[in-house]
Motif scaffolding. Structure first.
Motif, PDB file in Angstrom:
ATOM      1  N   SER A 270     -17.284  17.418 -36.065  1.00 19.57           N
ATOM      2  CA  SER A 270     -17.923  18.191 -37.126  1.00 19.57           C
ATOM      3  C   SER A 270     -17.264  17.952 -38.480  1.00 19.57           C
ATOM      4  O   SER A 270     -17.889  18.119 -39.518  1.00 19.57           O
ATOM      5  N   ARG A 271     -16.004  17.553 -38.461  1.00 16.08           N
ATOM      6  CA  ARG A 271     -15.279  17.257 -39.704  1.00 16.08           C
ATOM      7  C   ARG A 271     -14.538  15.944 -39.557  1.00 16.08           C
ATOM      8  O   ARG A 271     -14.035  15.616 -38.487  1.00 16.08           O
ATOM      9  N   GLY A 272     -14.469  15.190 -40.647  1.00 10.81           N
ATOM     10  CA  GLY A 272     -13.748  13.928 -40.633  1.00 10.81           C
ATOM     11  C   GLY A 272     -12.253  14.137 -40.829  1.00 10.81           C
ATOM     12  O   GLY A 272     -11.788  15.249 -41.108  1.00 10.81           O
ATOM     13  N   LEU A 273     -11.507  13.065 -40.676  1.00  4.84           N
ATOM     14  CA  LEU A 273     -10.060  13.099 -40.867  1.00  4.84           C
ATOM     15  C   LEU A 273      -9.680  12.163 -42.004  1.00  4.84           C
ATOM     16  O   LEU A 273     -10.427  11.239 -42.350  1.00  4.84           O
ATOM     17  N   SER A 274      -8.517  12.396 -42.563  1.00  4.06           N
ATOM     18  CA  SER A 274      -8.028  11.546 -43.640  1.00  4.06           C
ATOM     19  C   SER A 274      -7.819  10.120 -43.125  1.00  4.06           C
ATOM     20  O   SER A 274      -7.240   9.920 -42.054  1.00  4.06           O
ATOM     21  N   PRO A 275      -8.271   9.106 -43.885  1.00  6.81           N
ATOM     22  CA  PRO A 275      -8.029   7.722 -43.444  1.00  6.81           C
ATOM     23  C   PRO A 275      -6.542   7.395 -43.367  1.00  6.81           C
ATOM     24  O   PRO A 275      -6.137   6.555 -42.553  1.00  6.81           O
ATOM     25  N   TYR A 276      -5.732   8.079 -44.191  1.00  8.48           N
ATOM     26  CA  TYR A 276      -4.289   7.840 -44.134  1.00  8.48           C
ATOM     27  C   TYR A 276      -3.684   8.418 -42.861  1.00  8.48           C
ATOM     28  O   TYR A 276      -2.782   7.822 -42.250  1.00  8.48           O
ATOM     29  N   LEU A 277      -4.181   9.563 -42.428  1.00 12.28           N
ATOM     30  CA  LEU A 277      -3.725  10.149 -41.170  1.00 12.28           C
ATOM     31  C   LEU A 277      -4.104   9.247 -40.004  1.00 12.28           C
ATOM     32  O   LEU A 277      -3.293   8.997 -39.096  1.00 12.28           O
ATOM     33  N   LEU A 278      -5.336   8.748 -40.014  1.00 16.29           N
ATOM     34  CA  LEU A 278      -5.782   7.876 -38.932  1.00 16.29           C
ATOM     35  C   LEU A 278      -5.033   6.542 -38.960  1.00 16.29           C
ATOM     36  O   LEU A 278      -4.708   5.992 -37.896  1.00 16.29           O
ATOM     37  N   LEU A 279      -4.746   6.016 -40.156  1.00 13.64           N
ATOM     38  CA  LEU A 279      -3.986   4.767 -40.254  1.00 13.64           C
ATOM     39  C   LEU A 279      -2.583   4.938 -39.678  1.00 13.64           C
ATOM     40  O   LEU A 279      -2.089   4.076 -38.941  1.00 13.64           O
ATOM     41  N   SER A 280      -1.946   6.056 -40.016  1.00 14.17           N
ATOM     42  CA  SER A 280      -0.608   6.304 -39.453  1.00 14.17           C
ATOM     43  C   SER A 280      -0.684   6.446 -37.939  1.00 14.17           C
ATOM     44  O   SER A 280       0.188   5.939 -37.203  1.00 14.17           O
ATOM     45  N   GLY A 281      -1.744   7.102 -37.441  1.00 15.85           N
ATOM     46  CA  GLY A 281      -1.922   7.217 -35.997  1.00 15.85           C
ATOM     47  C   GLY A 281      -2.142   5.867 -35.352  1.00 15.85           C
ATOM     48  O   GLY A 281      -1.591   5.573 -34.275  1.00 15.85           O
ATOM     49  N   LEU A 282      -2.943   5.003 -36.004  1.00 16.97           N
ATOM     50  CA  LEU A 282      -3.188   3.661 -35.484  1.00 16.97           C
ATOM     51  C   LEU A 282      -1.890   2.870 -35.367  1.00 16.97           C
ATOM     52  O   LEU A 282      -1.639   2.198 -34.353  1.00 16.97           O
ATOM     53  N   LEU A 307      -8.508   3.256 -29.468  1.00 17.52           N
ATOM     54  CA  LEU A 307      -9.174   4.533 -29.727  1.00 17.52           C
ATOM     55  C   LEU A 307      -9.178   4.904 -31.206  1.00 17.52           C
ATOM     56  O   LEU A 307     -10.046   5.664 -31.654  1.00 17.52           O
ATOM     57  N   LEU A 308      -8.216   4.376 -31.965  1.00 19.58           N
ATOM     58  CA  LEU A 308      -8.136   4.716 -33.386  1.00 19.58           C
ATOM     59  C   LEU A 308      -8.576   3.570 -34.299  1.00 19.58           C
ATOM     60  O   LEU A 308      -8.538   3.715 -35.527  1.00 19.58           O
ATOM     61  N   CYS A 309      -8.998   2.441 -33.730  1.00 23.06           N
ATOM     62  CA  CYS A 309      -9.421   1.303 -34.563  1.00 23.06           C
ATOM     63  C   CYS A 309     -10.673   1.636 -35.371  1.00 23.06           C
ATOM     64  O   CYS A 309     -10.639   1.655 -36.607  1.00 23.06           O
ATOM     65  N   ALA A 310     -11.774   1.876 -34.692  1.00 25.80           N
ATOM     66  CA  ALA A 310     -13.039   2.160 -35.384  1.00 25.80           C
ATOM     67  C   ALA A 310     -12.964   3.423 -36.241  1.00 25.80           C
ATOM     68  O   ALA A 310     -13.459   3.428 -37.379  1.00 25.80           O
ATOM     69  N   PRO A 311     -12.355   4.526 -35.760  1.00 26.91           N
ATOM     70  CA  PRO A 311     -12.265   5.719 -36.612  1.00 26.91           C
ATOM     71  C   PRO A 311     -11.521   5.478 -37.924  1.00 26.91           C
ATOM     72  O   PRO A 311     -11.901   6.012 -38.967  1.00 26.91           O
ATOM     73  N   THR A 312     -10.461   4.665 -37.891  1.00 27.54           N
ATOM     74  CA  THR A 312      -9.694   4.398 -39.104  1.00 27.54           C
ATOM     75  C   THR A 312     -10.556   3.696 -40.145  1.00 27.54           C
ATOM     76  O   THR A 312     -10.576   4.068 -41.323  1.00 27.54           O
ATOM     77  N   ILE A 313     -11.299   2.685 -39.714  1.00 28.34           N
ATOM     78  CA  ILE A 313     -12.146   1.936 -40.643  1.00 28.34           C
ATOM     79  C   ILE A 313     -13.314   2.791 -41.121  1.00 28.34           C
ATOM     80  O   ILE A 313     -13.664   2.809 -42.304  1.00 28.34           O
ATOM     81  N   THR A 314     -13.921   3.537 -40.196  1.00 28.55           N
ATOM     82  CA  THR A 314     -15.039   4.406 -40.566  1.00 28.55           C
ATOM     83  C   THR A 314     -14.608   5.448 -41.601  1.00 28.55           C
ATOM     84  O   THR A 314     -15.319   5.713 -42.574  1.00 28.55           O
ATOM     85  N   ALA A 315     -13.436   6.044 -41.388  1.00 26.90           N
ATOM     86  CA  ALA A 315     -12.947   7.066 -42.316  1.00 26.90           C
ATOM     87  C   ALA A 315     -12.711   6.492 -43.705  1.00 26.90           C
ATOM     88  O   ALA A 315     -13.002   7.151 -44.716  1.00 26.90           O
TER      89      ALA A 315
END
Length: 396
Positions: A270-282, A307-315
């Motif tokens: 329902s809500r997106g995440l920060s691309p920086y948060l996802l990048l650090s997770g990746l 699991l975090l590849c596509a979400p990071t780019i999408t974000a």
């Protein structure tokens, strides 16, 4: 995970057409890279270094074309940009597979400069086709499409090349891309929302949006591909060192499946995440791959990292669509795509140097730490900007 958001997006005919065309047009792009190198080595009898030069020229040409042709999309619309791509790519690739090394190098480079800017077009059209609350879901579907093209393109191209020869396969692959460009030209999907000045040319100065927030997102995009490609190259070296190169397909399948699952889950949030948060997770979930000692272990860790590849780019794509005016989105998406290309282009030689001197484990650690550093700097800059805005608002 609810599939309702996806049902709504896929029921949208305009979005569905663009998503399907995006996959079909990206398959030749992803398939050409490895097939072109095999063609240079096997058909032309050249070295792998010379094959790498052709690949580098094409990659550089595509990276240069992104912002330039994206700006043309903003100013002149889809048809006036896609038509030269159809004509020039069709002409170049009708000849390139059947000539010697140096003419091939030139023709492939020219074709790269005029490649159909499908990454910018697909993302702009998807954004324009769906309401704001479905944007993340639609971009996630597009990200899954990229993953499917990335997984299938090289495999299909190499298989076809082994069956019928690299020259005919290159010709057919590129003519299919030209055919897709013709279909795209005929459909002429809308690139902007109805409220964003569609149908009129509005010139927004680059200085109005080419600011730290946008630059930070481009750096994050480059860092994401640096982590992904750097770790891929390192894993290939590791498997070769262990004598398990035959398991490479298993590892990449794990990566691809993980990315598809992660992208679908992220799109349903329902809500997106920060691309920086996802990048650090990746970066953090990729880091344990440095501890792997077998193909099976690497494949399991690749599934987790994926699991975090596509979400990071999408974000990062979604964030760019929010900080850049719609009338400048073509050029912005071009810069974003070029930065991703630059990140992947830097990753291979950087990882290779570290692999030669310190081993593949150190290369994985290096690219992950680089990604983590950029993510932390980006997140810190966002916090600083928000704090300054709060202070200005309070002072007012």
């Amino acid at each position: 995970m609810s599939i309702t958001p996806y049902r709504s997006v896929l029921a949208n005919q305009a979005a569905r057409r663009v998503l399907l065309l995006g996959i079909l047009l990206r398959i030749p792009i992803f398939g050409t890279g490895v097939l072109l190198m095999l063609h240079v080595v096997e058909q032309l009898g050249r070295s792998w270094g010379e094959a790498g030069l052709v690949s580098a020229v094409v990659t550089l040409a595509i990276a240069v074309s992104g912002p330039w042709r994206g700006r043309l999309l903003d100013r002149h619309g889809l048809r006036k940009v896609v038509l030269p791509s159809i004509l020039i790519n069709g002409s170049c690739w009708a000849v390139a597979p059947f000539v010697g090394y140096w003419p091939l190098l030139i023709l492939a480079g020219v074709a790269g400069l005029f490649v159909v800017p499908i990454f910018s077009i697909a993302r702009q059209s998807v954004i324009a086709a769906v309401p704001m609350h479905e944007r993340r879901t639609a971009l996630s579907v597009d990200g899954v499409g990229v993953e499917l093209a990335y997984m299938s393109g090289p495999a299909v191209a190499v298989w076809a090349g082994s069956q019928w020869g690299t020259a005919p396969t290159l010709f057919v692959l590129q003519m299919l891309g030209v055919l897709g460009g013709i279909v795209l030209w005929i459909l002429d999907p809308r690139l902007r929302e109805e409220t964003a000045g569609a149908g009129e040319v509005i010139d927004v100065p680059r200085s109005a949006w080419f600011r730290p927030a946008f630059i930070g997102l481009c750096l994050a995009a480059a860092a994401s591909t640096l982590v992904l490609v750097g770790s891929e190259v390192s894993v290939v070296a590791g498997l070769r060192e262990w004598g398990q190169s035959g398991s490479l397909g298993l590892v990449f399948a794990g990566w691809g499946i993980g990315s598809i699952v992660g992208g679908l889950v992220y799109g349903a949030l329902s809500r997106g995440l920060s691309p920086y948060l996802l990048l650090s997770g990746l970066a953090l979930v990729t880091l344990p791959m440095a501890l792997a000692d077998s193909a099976v272990t690497v494949a399991a860790l690749a599934l987790l990292a994926g699991l975090l590849c596509a979400p990071t780019i999408t974000a990062s794509v979604e964030a760019v669509s929010r900080v850049v005016p719609a009338v400048a989105r073509g050029e912005a998406m071009g810069w974003h795509g070029s930065c991703m290309t630059a990140g992947s282009a830097m990753a291979a030689p950087l990882a290779g140097l570290v692999i030669d001197s310190r081993g593949h484990q150190s290369a994985i650690v290096l690219v992950c730490l680089a990604g983590l550093l950029i993510a932390c700097v980006g997140a810190a800059s966002v916090l600083v900007v928000r704090r300054r805005r709060s202070q200005v608002a309070l002072a007012a």
